[in-house]
Design an enzyme around this catalytic site. Sequence first.
Site, mmCIF file in Angstrom:
data_model
loop_
_atom_site.group_PDB
_atom_site.id
_atom_site.type_symbol
_atom_site.label_atom_id
_atom_site.label_comp_id
_atom_site.label_asym_id
_atom_site.label_seq_id
_atom_site.Cartn_x
_atom_site.Cartn_y
_atom_site.Cartn_z
ATOM 1 N N ASP A 1 0.790 -1.277 -0.075
ATOM 2 C CA ASP A 1 0.051 -0.017 0.126
ATOM 3 C C ASP A 1 0.764 1.287 0.119
ATOM 4 O OD1 ASP A 1 -3.273 0.486 1.132
ATOM 5 O OD2 ASP A 1 -1.864 1.988 0.926
ATOM 6 N N GLY B 1 -4.999 5.273 2.480
ATOM 7 C CA GLY B 1 -5.176 4.530 3.490
ATOM 8 C C GLY B 1 -4.186 4.804 4.867
ATOM 9 N N ILE C 1 2.179 0.046 -6.124
ATOM 10 C CA ILE C 1 1.903 -1.316 -6.698
ATOM 11 C C ILE C 1 2.847 -1.228 -7.985
ATOM 12 C CG2 ILE C 1 0.282 -2.757 -7.844
ATOM 13 C CD1 ILE C 1 -1.958 -1.131 -6.087
ATOM 14 N N TYR D 1 -14.058 7.377 -12.948
ATOM 15 C CA TYR D 1 -13.908 6.015 -11.973
ATOM 16 C C TYR D 1 -14.399 4.804 -12.553
ATOM 17 C CZ TYR D 1 -14.647 2.940 -7.984
ATOM 18 O OH TYR D 1 -14.894 1.869 -7.197
ATOM 19 N N ASN E 1 -22.354 -0.426 -2.731
ATOM 20 C CA ASN E 1 -21.784 0.229 -1.639
ATOM 21 C C ASN E 1 -21.477 -0.378 -0.192
ATOM 22 O OD1 ASN E 1 -23.144 2.127 -3.643
ATOM 23 N ND2 ASN E 1 -22.603 3.770 -2.418
ATOM 24 N N PHE F 1 -26.493 15.364 -1.262
ATOM 25 C CA PHE F 1 -26.212 15.672 -2.807
ATOM 26 C C PHE F 1 -27.489 15.247 -3.606
ATOM 27 C CE2 PHE F 1 -21.721 14.849 -1.471
ATOM 28 C CZ PHE F 1 -21.475 16.142 -0.813
HETATM 29 N N1 NAD Z 1 -15.969 1.348 -0.711
HETATM 30 C C1 NAD Z 1 -16.884 0.981 -1.657
HETATM 31 O O1 NAD Z 1 -17.972 1.207 -1.526
HETATM 32 C C2 NAD Z 1 -16.538 0.390 -2.989
HETATM 33 C C3 NAD Z 1 -17.320 -0.029 -3.838
HETATM 34 C C4 NAD Z 1 -17.004 -0.689 -5.093
HETATM 35 C C5 NAD Z 1 -15.530 -0.898 -5.295
HETATM 36 N N2 NAD Z 1 -14.692 -0.268 -4.242
HETATM 37 C C6 NAD Z 1 -13.435 -1.074 -4.789
HETATM 38 O O2 NAD Z 1 -12.576 -1.458 -3.568
HETATM 39 C C7 NAD Z 1 -11.376 -1.125 -3.553
HETATM 40 C C8 NAD Z 1 -11.198 -0.682 -2.014
HETATM 41 O O3 NAD Z 1 -11.976 0.336 -1.819
HETATM 42 P P1 NAD Z 1 -11.914 0.839 -0.285
HETATM 43 O O4 NAD Z 1 -13.187 1.700 -0.069
HETATM 44 O O5 NAD Z 1 -11.463 0.146 0.522
HETATM 45 O O6 NAD Z 1 -10.871 2.153 -0.569
HETATM 46 P P2 NAD Z 1 -9.539 2.645 0.346
HETATM 47 O O7 NAD Z 1 -9.210 4.094 -0.294
HETATM 48 O O8 NAD Z 1 -10.178 2.834 1.609
HETATM 49 O O9 NAD Z 1 -8.472 1.757 0.083
HETATM 50 C C9 NAD Z 1 -7.968 1.846 -1.090
HETATM 51 C C10 NAD Z 1 -6.361 1.429 -0.694
HETATM 52 O O10 NAD Z 1 -5.459 1.500 -1.660
HETATM 53 C C11 NAD Z 1 -4.146 2.159 -1.814
HETATM 54 N N3 NAD Z 1 -3.624 2.608 -2.855
HETATM 55 C C12 NAD Z 1 -4.210 3.248 -3.813
HETATM 56 N N4 NAD Z 1 -3.595 3.235 -5.023
HETATM 57 C C13 NAD Z 1 -2.231 2.685 -4.830
HETATM 58 C C14 NAD Z 1 -1.312 2.200 -5.336
HETATM 59 N N5 NAD Z 1 -0.852 2.722 -6.499
HETATM 60 N N6 NAD Z 1 -0.325 1.718 -4.991
HETATM 61 C C15 NAD Z 1 -0.426 0.939 -3.464
HETATM 62 N N7 NAD Z 1 -1.410 1.074 -2.740
HETATM 63 C C16 NAD Z 1 -2.465 2.023 -3.092
HETATM 64 C C17 NAD Z 1 -4.650 3.201 -0.490
HETATM 65 O O11 NAD Z 1 -3.627 3.883 0.016
HETATM 66 C C18 NAD Z 1 -5.543 2.688 0.223
HETATM 67 O O12 NAD Z 1 -4.955 2.350 1.303
HETATM 68 C C19 NAD Z 1 -11.155 -0.136 -4.518
HETATM 69 O O13 NAD Z 1 -10.650 -0.833 -5.696
HETATM 70 C C20 NAD Z 1 -12.491 0.429 -5.026
HETATM 71 O O14 NAD Z 1 -12.527 0.976 -6.221
HETATM 72 C C21 NAD Z 1 -15.237 0.131 -3.226
HETATM 73 O O1 UPG Z 2 -21.783 13.678 1.840
HETATM 74 C C1 UPG Z 2 -22.183 12.986 1.305
HETATM 75 C C2 UPG Z 2 -21.859 11.509 0.757
HETATM 76 C C3 UPG Z 2 -22.589 11.092 -0.161
HETATM 77 N N1 UPG Z 2 -23.917 11.275 -0.454
HETATM 78 C C4 UPG Z 2 -24.431 10.550 -1.482
HETATM 79 O O2 UPG Z 2 -24.795 9.304 -0.677
HETATM 80 C C5 UPG Z 2 -24.698 8.287 -1.904
HETATM 81 C C6 UPG Z 2 -23.623 7.523 -1.596
HETATM 82 O O3 UPG Z 2 -22.343 8.104 -1.985
HETATM 83 P P1 UPG Z 2 -20.855 7.413 -1.285
HETATM 84 O O4 UPG Z 2 -21.007 6.898 -0.008
HETATM 85 O O5 UPG Z 2 -19.687 8.554 -1.463
HETATM 86 O O6 UPG Z 2 -20.757 6.279 -2.454
HETATM 87 P P2 UPG Z 2 -20.886 6.240 -4.064
HETATM 88 O O7 UPG Z 2 -20.494 7.429 -4.495
HETATM 89 O O8 UPG Z 2 -22.156 5.502 -4.260
HETATM 90 O O9 UPG Z 2 -19.625 5.350 -4.407
HETATM 91 C C7 UPG Z 2 -19.307 3.901 -3.569
HETATM 92 O O10 UPG Z 2 -20.149 2.898 -4.032
HETATM 93 C C8 UPG Z 2 -19.565 2.675 -5.290
HETATM 94 C C9 UPG Z 2 -20.604 1.490 -5.860
HETATM 95 O O11 UPG Z 2 -21.896 1.787 -6.102
HETATM 96 C C10 UPG Z 2 -18.215 2.196 -5.514
HETATM 97 O O12 UPG Z 2 -17.926 2.023 -6.796
HETATM 98 C C11 UPG Z 2 -17.169 3.626 -5.086
HETATM 99 O O13 UPG Z 2 -16.149 3.076 -5.152
HETATM 100 C C12 UPG Z 2 -17.863 3.862 -3.673
HETATM 101 O O14 UPG Z 2 -17.114 4.974 -3.049
HETATM 102 C C13 UPG Z 2 -24.264 9.071 -3.191
HETATM 103 O O15 UPG Z 2 -25.868 9.392 -3.691
HETATM 104 C C14 UPG Z 2 -23.735 10.431 -2.648
HETATM 105 O O16 UPG Z 2 -24.247 11.473 -3.713
HETATM 106 C C15 UPG Z 2 -24.447 12.655 -0.123
HETATM 107 O O17 UPG Z 2 -25.495 12.970 -0.036
HETATM 108 N N2 UPG Z 2 -23.761 13.361 0.863
#
Ligand code: NAD
Ligand code: UPG
Length: 330
Positions: free
Chosen positions: A34, A39, A55, A142, A171, A207
């Site tokens: 990482d 993170g 990476i 994205y 989500n 939003f």
């Molecule tokens: N959280 C969600 O709701 C959600 C939904 C759909 C997909 N995802 C995907 O799941 C994965 C994890 O998401 P998350 O919410 O844990 O995000 P996060 O930002 O908490 O974690 C991502 C981690 O990757 C590390 N990172 C980013 N680029 C890097 C690089 N080039 N080299 C090394 N480390 C790197 C960051 O420092 C971080 O620790 C992502 O690929 C994201 O697109 C997340």
């Molecule tokens: O302060 C805020 C933050 C978010 N939202 C809304 O809440 C919903 C959820 O938003 P957020 O929690 O930011 O998640 P998403 O933008 O839906 O995206 C998440 O979920 C996606 C899958 O659906 C993943 O691909 C992304 O990585 C992950 O960040 C959306 O409608 C946002 O517009 C608000 O209204 N206010």
Amino acid sequence: MSSVRLLVTGGAGYVGSVCTTVLLEQGHDVVVVDDLSTGNAEAVPTGAEFVEGDIAAVADELLSGSRFDGVLHFGAQSLVGESVEFPEKYWQGNVVTTLALLEAVRRSGTPRLVFSSTAATYGEPDSVPITEDAPTRPTNPYGASKLAIDHAISSYAHAHGLAATSLRYFNVAGAYGGAGENRVVETHLIPLVLQVALGVRDHISVFGTDWPTKDGTAVRDYIHVKDLADAHVLALTKSEPGRHGIYNLGSGEGFTVREVISACERVTGLPIAAVDAPRRAGDPAELIASSSRAISELGWNPQHTDLDEIVSDAWEFTRSLGDRLHAARR
Ligand SMILES: NC(=O)c1ccc[n+]([C@@H]2O[C@H](COP(=O)([O-])OP(=O)(O)OC[C@H]3O[C@@H](n4cnc5c(N)ncnc54)[C@H](O)[C@@H]3O)[C@@H](O)[C@H]2O)c1
Ligand SMILES: O=c1ccn([C@@H]2O[C@H](COP(=O)(O)OP(=O)(O)O[C@H]3O[C@H](CO)[C@@H](O)[C@H](O)[C@H]3O)[C@@H](O)[C@H]2O)c(=O)[nH]1
């Protein structure tokens, strides 16, 4: 699955740290890489070896240096709104970085890859729930960057015999085993709403209040991070050489932003101030998963689909951050 050695990219982030916790619990050997761009080093679970670095810069050396049974690739830039403003960060940080990782995987003969894809690959759906056969028309860079990676992985699997899986998460929320959402800069709905409850923030901005949904706010499908981690273990077990499996993962129910805020008020017992704000660029109106394919093909059996349970686990984790959150906001 008997004990295996795995490389986890992004294991200092939210989903990667929870999955690492679950893999360690099951007796696997985990190396986390990482760059700490979003993170925290303290989020890397005890018991995992931690390599700090990008990476793209370290994957070749790591994978060729010793034998790994698989890679779980979580490391990415993943904010919808940011990707509209700074697309270069997403093409470079997601696509270019993952192409370097794929080359390191190919050259080292690493047999398995599990990739964090996303619901954002679909864009605005024609109908919900969304199946894997739905059109992929991302509404933000994205989602487009993740879709490009899915295509690259398919071609590597078919040409080079990689056993590959893309898990399209909806989500993700909740916490597990002391790991949860604790990013350098937080933008996700549930952790932000809980920070309002905790008194770290004054209000949550909603939003968009003019979406074509039941209360005018956007609808999302929230999946518990522990259920998600379980799907990764199944994907590692069930993947086959030369095949790229793509699976949606969600709870199958949609909640509006206002419904999420109400759930947070219910769980915390505290009032949460909400302020209406314009739509966020790149957001679709409604995303709800059909996870039937993961259930039938992977044998996935989500256990924590209730929104109040998801919020309750997130709340316990947010409170455990306590003073550290207050300090970070000063
Ligand atoms: N959280 C969600 O709701 C959600 C939904 C759909 C997909 N995802 C995907 O799941 C994965 C994890 O998401 P998350 O919410 O844990 O995000 P996060 O930002 O908490 O974690 C991502 C981690 O990757 C590390 N990172 C980013 N680029 C890097 C690089 N080039 N080299 C090394 N480390 C790197 C960051 O420092 C971080 O620790 C992502 O690929 C994201 O697109 C997340
Ligand atoms: O302060 C805020 C933050 C978010 N939202 C809304 O809440 C919903 C959820 O938003 P957020 O929690 O930011 O998640 P998403 O933008 O839906 O995206 C998440 O979920 C996606 C899958 O659906 C993943 O691909 C992304 O990585 C992950 O960040 C959306 O409608 C946002 O517009 C608000 O209204 N206010």
